[in-house]
Scaffold this motif. Sequence first.
Motif, PDB file in Angstrom:
ATOM      1  N   GLY A 159       0.788  -1.217   0.000  1.00  0.00           N
ATOM      2  CA  GLY A 159       0.000   0.000   0.000  1.00  0.00           C
ATOM      3  C   GLY A 159       0.827   1.275   0.000  1.00  0.00           C
ATOM      4  O   GLY A 159       0.290   2.364  -0.007  1.00  0.00           O
ATOM      5  N   LYS A 160       2.143   1.162   0.029  1.00  0.00           N
ATOM      6  CA  LYS A 160       2.985   2.346   0.036  1.00  0.00           C
ATOM      7  C   LYS A 160       2.865   3.082  -1.298  1.00  0.00           C
ATOM      8  O   LYS A 160       2.748   2.462  -2.338  1.00  0.00           O
ATOM      9  N   LEU A 381      -2.803   8.697  14.825  1.00  0.00           N
ATOM     10  CA  LEU A 381      -2.032   7.628  14.193  1.00  0.00           C
ATOM     11  C   LEU A 381      -2.681   7.290  12.862  1.00  0.00           C
ATOM     12  O   LEU A 381      -3.899   7.095  12.804  1.00  0.00           O
ATOM     13  N   PRO A 382      -1.885   7.218  11.796  1.00  0.00           N
ATOM     14  CA  PRO A 382      -2.489   6.978  10.479  1.00  0.00           C
ATOM     15  C   PRO A 382      -3.424   5.767  10.465  1.00  0.00           C
ATOM     16  O   PRO A 382      -4.501   5.813   9.895  1.00  0.00           O
ATOM     17  N   SER A 383      -3.022   4.686  11.142  1.00  0.00           N
ATOM     18  CA  SER A 383      -3.830   3.477  11.028  1.00  0.00           C
ATOM     19  C   SER A 383      -5.116   3.581  11.830  1.00  0.00           C
ATOM     20  O   SER A 383      -6.114   2.953  11.496  1.00  0.00           O
ATOM     21  N   VAL A 384      -5.117   4.370  12.898  1.00  0.00           N
ATOM     22  CA  VAL A 384      -6.346   4.530  13.674  1.00  0.00           C
ATOM     23  C   VAL A 384      -7.255   5.545  12.990  1.00  0.00           C
ATOM     24  O   VAL A 384      -8.433   5.284  12.742  1.00  0.00           O
ATOM     25  N   GLY A 386      -7.351   6.408   9.982  1.00  0.00           N
ATOM     26  CA  GLY A 386      -7.850   5.906   8.709  1.00  0.00           C
ATOM     27  C   GLY A 386      -9.038   4.985   8.838  1.00  0.00           C
ATOM     28  O   GLY A 386      -9.786   4.784   7.880  1.00  0.00           O
ATOM     29  N   LEU A 388     -11.525   5.493  10.906  1.00  0.00           N
ATOM     30  CA  LEU A 388     -12.689   6.214  11.403  1.00  0.00           C
ATOM     31  C   LEU A 388     -13.511   6.740  10.241  1.00  0.00           C
ATOM     32  O   LEU A 388     -12.967   7.090   9.198  1.00  0.00           O
ATOM     33  N   SER A 389     -14.817   6.827  10.432  1.00  0.00           N
ATOM     34  CA  SER A 389     -15.641   7.476   9.422  1.00  0.00           C
ATOM     35  C   SER A 389     -15.445   8.978   9.552  1.00  0.00           C
ATOM     36  O   SER A 389     -14.903   9.477  10.549  1.00  0.00           O
ATOM     37  N   TRP A 390     -15.912   9.718   8.533  1.00  0.00           N
ATOM     38  CA  TRP A 390     -15.699  11.146   8.528  1.00  0.00           C
ATOM     39  C   TRP A 390     -16.300  11.786   9.777  1.00  0.00           C
ATOM     40  O   TRP A 390     -15.708  12.628  10.414  1.00  0.00           O
ATOM     41  N   ARG A 391     -17.518  11.328  10.131  1.00  0.00           N
ATOM     42  CA  ARG A 391     -18.200  11.950  11.266  1.00  0.00           C
ATOM     43  C   ARG A 391     -17.489  11.616  12.573  1.00  0.00           C
ATOM     44  O   ARG A 391     -17.419  12.431  13.488  1.00  0.00           O
ATOM     45  N   GLU A 392     -16.939  10.402  12.655  1.00  0.00           N
ATOM     46  CA  GLU A 392     -16.205  10.014  13.856  1.00  0.00           C
ATOM     47  C   GLU A 392     -14.942  10.849  14.018  1.00  0.00           C
ATOM     48  O   GLU A 392     -14.635  11.349  15.096  1.00  0.00           O
ATOM     49  N   PHE A 393     -14.226  11.004  12.894  1.00  0.00           N
ATOM     50  CA  PHE A 393     -13.002  11.799  12.929  1.00  0.00           C
ATOM     51  C   PHE A 393     -13.316  13.228  13.349  1.00  0.00           C
ATOM     52  O   PHE A 393     -12.640  13.815  14.200  1.00  0.00           O
ATOM     53  N   PHE A 395     -15.945  14.261  15.016  1.00  0.00           N
ATOM     54  CA  PHE A 395     -16.382  14.266  16.410  1.00  0.00           C
ATOM     55  C   PHE A 395     -15.175  14.328  17.334  1.00  0.00           C
ATOM     56  O   PHE A 395     -15.114  15.122  18.268  1.00  0.00           O
ATOM     57  N   ILE A 396     -14.190  13.470  17.044  1.00  0.00           N
ATOM     58  CA  ILE A 396     -13.033  13.404  17.928  1.00  0.00           C
ATOM     59  C   ILE A 396     -12.212  14.677  17.834  1.00  0.00           C
ATOM     60  O   ILE A 396     -11.870  15.302  18.840  1.00  0.00           O
TER      61      ILE A 396
ATOM     62  N   ALA B 158      -3.933   5.335   0.614  1.00  0.00           N
ATOM     63  CA  ALA B 158      -3.345   4.047   0.266  1.00  0.00           C
ATOM     64  C   ALA B 158      -4.019   2.906   0.994  1.00  0.00           C
ATOM     65  O   ALA B 158      -4.040   2.846   2.216  1.00  0.00           O
ATOM     66  N   GLY B 159      -4.589   1.997   0.220  1.00  0.00           N
ATOM     67  CA  GLY B 159      -5.148   0.792   0.804  1.00  0.00           C
ATOM     68  C   GLY B 159      -6.496   0.989   1.452  1.00  0.00           C
ATOM     69  O   GLY B 159      -7.078   0.053   1.974  1.00  0.00           O
ATOM     70  N   LYS B 160      -7.004   2.217   1.443  1.00  0.00           N
ATOM     71  CA  LYS B 160      -8.290   2.471   2.067  1.00  0.00           C
ATOM     72  C   LYS B 160      -9.403   1.780   1.272  1.00  0.00           C
ATOM     73  O   LYS B 160      -9.345   1.702   0.059  1.00  0.00           O
ATOM     74  N   PRO B 202     -20.939   7.327   6.407  1.00  0.00           N
ATOM     75  CA  PRO B 202     -20.113   8.386   7.012  1.00  0.00           C
ATOM     76  C   PRO B 202     -20.802   9.058   8.191  1.00  0.00           C
ATOM     77  O   PRO B 202     -20.186   9.849   8.879  1.00  0.00           O
ATOM     78  N   GLN B 204     -22.184   7.326  10.657  1.00  0.00           N
ATOM     79  CA  GLN B 204     -22.093   6.466  11.829  1.00  0.00           C
ATOM     80  C   GLN B 204     -21.203   7.084  12.879  1.00  0.00           C
ATOM     81  O   GLN B 204     -20.171   7.660  12.568  1.00  0.00           O
ATOM     82  N   LEU B 205     -21.611   6.970  14.106  1.00  0.00           N
ATOM     83  CA  LEU B 205     -20.788   7.507  15.196  1.00  0.00           C
ATOM     84  C   LEU B 205     -20.488   6.378  16.168  1.00  0.00           C
ATOM     85  O   LEU B 205     -21.242   6.132  17.093  1.00  0.00           O
ATOM     86  N   PHE B 206     -19.395   5.669  15.888  1.00  0.00           N
ATOM     87  CA  PHE B 206     -18.941   4.612  16.769  1.00  0.00           C
ATOM     88  C   PHE B 206     -20.035   3.607  17.129  1.00  0.00           C
ATOM     89  O   PHE B 206     -20.299   3.389  18.313  1.00  0.00           O
ATOM     90  N   PRO B 382      -4.585  -1.245  14.472  1.00  0.00           N
ATOM     91  CA  PRO B 382      -4.716  -1.977  13.201  1.00  0.00           C
ATOM     92  C   PRO B 382      -3.375  -2.307  12.572  1.00  0.00           C
ATOM     93  O   PRO B 382      -3.174  -3.413  12.071  1.00  0.00           O
TER      94      PRO B 382
ATOM     95  N   SER C 383       2.594   1.924  10.870  1.00  0.00           N
ATOM     96  CA  SER C 383       1.878   2.969  10.141  1.00  0.00           C
ATOM     97  C   SER C 383       2.585   4.313  10.264  1.00  0.00           C
ATOM     98  O   SER C 383       2.476   5.151   9.372  1.00  0.00           O
TER      99      SER C 383
END
Lengths: 482, 482, 482
Positions: A159-160, A381-384, A386, A388-393, A395-396, B158-160, B202, B204-206, B382, C383
């Motif tokens: 995936g790089k 963190l990229p992997s965390v 990534g 998340l859904s847009w709304r979750e991101f 929200f946080i 990448a890889g999403k 998108p 969804q909230l957790f 992840p 990541s």
Amino acid sequence: MTVVNSTSEMLKPESVSLHPLGAAAAAVPEMLCIFGTGDLGRSLGLRLLQSGYRVVYGSRRPHSCGPLPQGSQVMSHGAAAQSASLIFICVHREHYGFLETMAPHLAGKVLVDLSNNLKKGIHPEPNAAYLQRLVPGAAVVKGLNTLSAWALQNGLLAGKQVYLCGNSAEAKRAVAEMSTKLGLTALDRGSLSAAGELEDFPLQLFPEWRLPLRVAVGLTAFFFFYLVIRDVIYGYVEQDKDISYRIMVSLANKDVFCVCPPSLIMLALCYLPGGIAASLQLYRGTKYRRFPDWLDRWMLCRKQMGLIALGLAFLHVIHTFMTPTRYSVRHTLITLVVDEMKNNKTTPFYFDNTEAWGQDSFYALGILGFFLYVLLGLTSLPSVGGSLSWREFNFIQSKLGHLTLFICTAHGYIYGWNTFLRPATYKWYTPPAYMLCLIVPSVVLVLKALVLLPCVDRTLTRIRQGWERNQPTEEIGKVTNL
Amino acid sequence: MTVVNSTSEMLKPESVSLHPLGAAAAAVPEMLCIFGTGDLGRSLGLRLLQSGYRVVYGSRRPHSCGPLPQGSQVMSHGAAAQSASLIFICVHREHYGFLETMAPHLAGKVLVDLSNNLKKGIHPEPNAAYLQRLVPGAAVVKGLNTLSAWALQNGLLAGKQVYLCGNSAEAKRAVAEMSTKLGLTALDRGSLSAAGELEDFPLQLFPEWRLPLRVAVGLTAFFFFYLVIRDVIYGYVEQDKDISYRIMVSLANKDVFCVCPPSLIMLALCYLPGGIAASLQLYRGTKYRRFPDWLDRWMLCRKQMGLIALGLAFLHVIHTFMTPTRYSVRHTLITLVVDEMKNNKTTPFYFDNTEAWGQDSFYALGILGFFLYVLLGLTSLPSVGGSLSWREFNFIQSKLGHLTLFICTAHGYIYGWNTFLRPATYKWYTPPAYMLCLIVPSVVLVLKALVLLPCVDRTLTRIRQGWERNQPTEEIGKVTNL
Amino acid sequence: MTVVNSTSEMLKPESVSLHPLGAAAAAVPEMLCIFGTGDLGRSLGLRLLQSGYRVVYGSRRPHSCGPLPQGSQVMSHGAAAQSASLIFICVHREHYGFLETMAPHLAGKVLVDLSNNLKKGIHPEPNAAYLQRLVPGAAVVKGLNTLSAWALQNGLLAGKQVYLCGNSAEAKRAVAEMSTKLGLTALDRGSLSAAGELEDFPLQLFPEWRLPLRVAVGLTAFFFFYLVIRDVIYGYVEQDKDISYRIMVSLANKDVFCVCPPSLIMLALCYLPGGIAASLQLYRGTKYRRFPDWLDRWMLCRKQMGLIALGLAFLHVIHTFMTPTRYSVRHTLITLVVDEMKNNKTTPFYFDNTEAWGQDSFYALGILGFFLYVLLGLTSLPSVGGSLSWREFNFIQSKLGHLTLFICTAHGYIYGWNTFLRPATYKWYTPPAYMLCLIVPSVVLVLKALVLLPCVDRTLTRIRQGWERNQPTEEIGKVTNL
């Protein structure tokens, strides 16, 4: 079925001729050539073999070039070039010279230039352009130069993203296909004129961290000297005490360490541009005018600012945990006890309930604030992030972020709740550090509170959906963009 | 060779006509059209240009639509639609109306609907279905709506995974190919009837965090009030002391903070369903009957439960570190010294070796338990978990997880090792909080110990390999499934 | 345009026959067959359906095989095999027998063997080779066996690498294409003779962690017994004190916990092989001779060593934070106060400024060192590390790593700054633990300092660019490899 059909396809030469580049489709894997048997060449060859290619090395000393991956062949440069249509140049730019003499063998081949430089600007033209000039008959593709031998060997490619550039679209496509088979994602960056940019890429050293780091260093230095002056020098001048040892760990008036105010201010600076942007959009009545450049730059480094703020908060927390084991703190405690005993008061240790409430609230807010801070950091963190859904991101980073800022600011206010009005607080007429560091967060929180007012919020939402206050009448409500 | 062949292929129009969708194969990159010049449109265009496509924007105001990515063109909607076969609709649903009037221009085109809604259920039909109704001649594909402008701009693709749905398999395939070139992994979710589901995605909230969070809040609230009653109210009623300040930081009978018992219980709750499932399989003698729904739901949120347990343990640990700096703790210490001095005992400070052993073991287990807890949490990331082999993941989550639970439970038991039989422990005939929180972990550990007995373990392994106790005789041992 | 062309393509049967494997290109998705309806079979089927395939299950009991994914069909094994050209064997090896009787139905099919064993070496030949022997007419491909049902169900596949092996290149290609559509990256590991290796892969249990773990356990055990002897036994023998309680938490002479020296030594051991390698290259005057095997093995486990060092440092830090709450520490403090009071000195608590400076510096270095340690650990996350450029990664792991080592070593030196020359330090003529643990780090730092000398650095850079001291004269400066 599938197998049978495919096999019959291989028997029909005309059908094969329709897939000239899809060499992977043939039963005999495509042969790739690598010039150079250094670390990178060997790792790349290993990886290509693993991905199902055949590999031939071109070497100046085919019989004594050290251990090569099992299954690969090694020949002289000329012979190796003959047997493949795609050649990786894993040789230092300083030694490209020999390729000029080989130009006839390389005509029509795809040459992949993987080279990097040790520093920026040591050569007038990019390596790939120089290579193209030496071998005009070949199709030079610059790319994959961000891969390290280490990553290739350890299979850390999935995936790089790699960037390619070159003048021949065909050549780029062939390299892109090969990259995909290696598990990479190839992105096209245009013609060979972009080669310089690609070659500078692996030489970048945290470009997006520079501004936030400068801000952090500036703020920390300011508070360091501010605390040295107010604590150590003031104590020396006015009270004739030598507390220079404090410089080392803490510069602590109890707990106000010199990294604690910058941490809070930098967290606030993450959320300030959002507030400024919202104010600008409200003032202009449209979202279609660009923000000033400084605001754009600021918004792009918010993540880095937040992470530096987290790092400073981490230092602040560790420092607080260390406090009770410090020599001077233990000394103060013991002196207190002994003094109390000597004075022999009858009720020496009146338990101040208000003080206990205040301090315990102060700690509770600090603990909660740090906990939320760490949560925010984890979602960066990229992997965390990534996953998340847009709304979750959102929200946080927005809701939880402002809550964190609010809690940390409250932590700061409670710290000084009973000293705001005491004259002794203002040594040499300067406010203490914790007051200074509450200014920016308070502004950000007030701004956010204003934006959350129903009437302001409604207007802002409409503006962000594309509504414009001064829209040409004939187009109102016609088309707005995501 | 490759390059030459490919070039000659481009000269043969009939061979090109066999690859109508593989536009990337041609020397001139494929043209894609984007309707809408908002944030999303601009970021998407930039990304497409980087991936080697040509991009044309359709805008209602082609001459004043703000800065667009370098290399893109901008035209009126109609002209732009003419020049591409794939059109991204980056316009708010509210303004889809104008597309109806353009339907003739859009016939036969692939329209990619990237829109999202602000809330669930505000429109009776999904945006994509509405779009298909407006432009029946086009092939609407819903998808990519989980991408944010931010992620597109920063190359975090990448890889999403992205989901696609649509009625035309051809159209979906074209979008999937484009997605692959952007570095995305496209998954087909079927026909356009799934569009509503994709549009809710998108928003969804957790969802998978809700049940664990409710359990955590419930448990914490229970222990909070339990401790308030036993500590603060009991102290007020029976001993006439005001220790209300304790509510704020700790509700601490020494260290039993109100987040500590829920943390241990939630860790145990992660491993309880595994034990229940094993018992069920043993009881039923087969693995082919489904678990009850509540057990399935429970098993699916074990990861979230574990992470919340880790968060609570983190709070518990920070709180413990803060303890010695608290006003009340220092006050207690000082009072103790002063009292001892006043009473003037000859051997005031008898060093209790058993107490020292007990407390140091208690701390050692706590430190070790927290360390393992953090390890478990790290492997939930992840990117870390994904790099483990199946057996490694299993080893960590099962073996190390149960070890952590065992150590943390032992930490709890040692805490109260000398108070279990003391009547003063049972204020108002209620057991202390730490006893309550040891019940569930003890049950889980006993269950696990039973499952590890050789005879039980053997039967369970056979069941999990497909053996059935009441298998129809003619099929015994014939076929079992992985 | 695109859609129209593609549709017309589907009307021409001859053009379809040219894409026999590109089934995804057709409007009707390809049918795949899965033998076995266990967890893995069901999860795989669900995933295949999501990726746009049609799925048929082969089952021994088609009418009672439990819940299967929506949209899939279920038939007898024979019928299912008929309807697809690619068959996944999700059945335990023990039950492969029935496949032999089905061999005629399976001729010409691609059989994907996903099976794993519970232990290594329980079968003489790999499962896939056994399968090929049973069904010689089919093309067996071993692969995907690293995927768990859990990962398949939760969509954790994006970018994951899977290995394939098999004797038929066509069959491997078909499986690789299917894998790509599932979001996996397929790597070819050659012929079916590699099947045993692939089957052992999921059974690996941290192979690269074994050496570092052994070193860590060895060092910790050594220091544990060293501290027990010097602290507890020495105290018991020479001073007749029972301080056995110290064994549990700390074995602490103040703060030297038995994990602290191993942590520093292991961090140094991460950087020692780099120094040794540089010395070897300088001595040999070339980079083209291989390093000895032990050095290669050592260099490959540096990351694991560093992470274990971080884990030990984490334990050290937590232990330090816990110190002030320990019973024995509080007891010592109280005893100190009481003793001072009883002796009734006039200036009982002389504040030692040097001591305060020393201790505060000691803590400041420790905090900073731990902070940098954590930073190093964070960049080891796949990541995070994957998003760094080569120079950034190098900067962090080399420059920042050596800085961390320097700071932690200084932390160690300051700890004992005033005890180096005191005879009481050397109980039973042995040096204290902290001195022992400073040896290796000091050697590494001296080595690094030597390498950084301009003249050495210049030679080393030239050697690493391919220059050789004893190069055959005719080739000097001709070609060097990356």
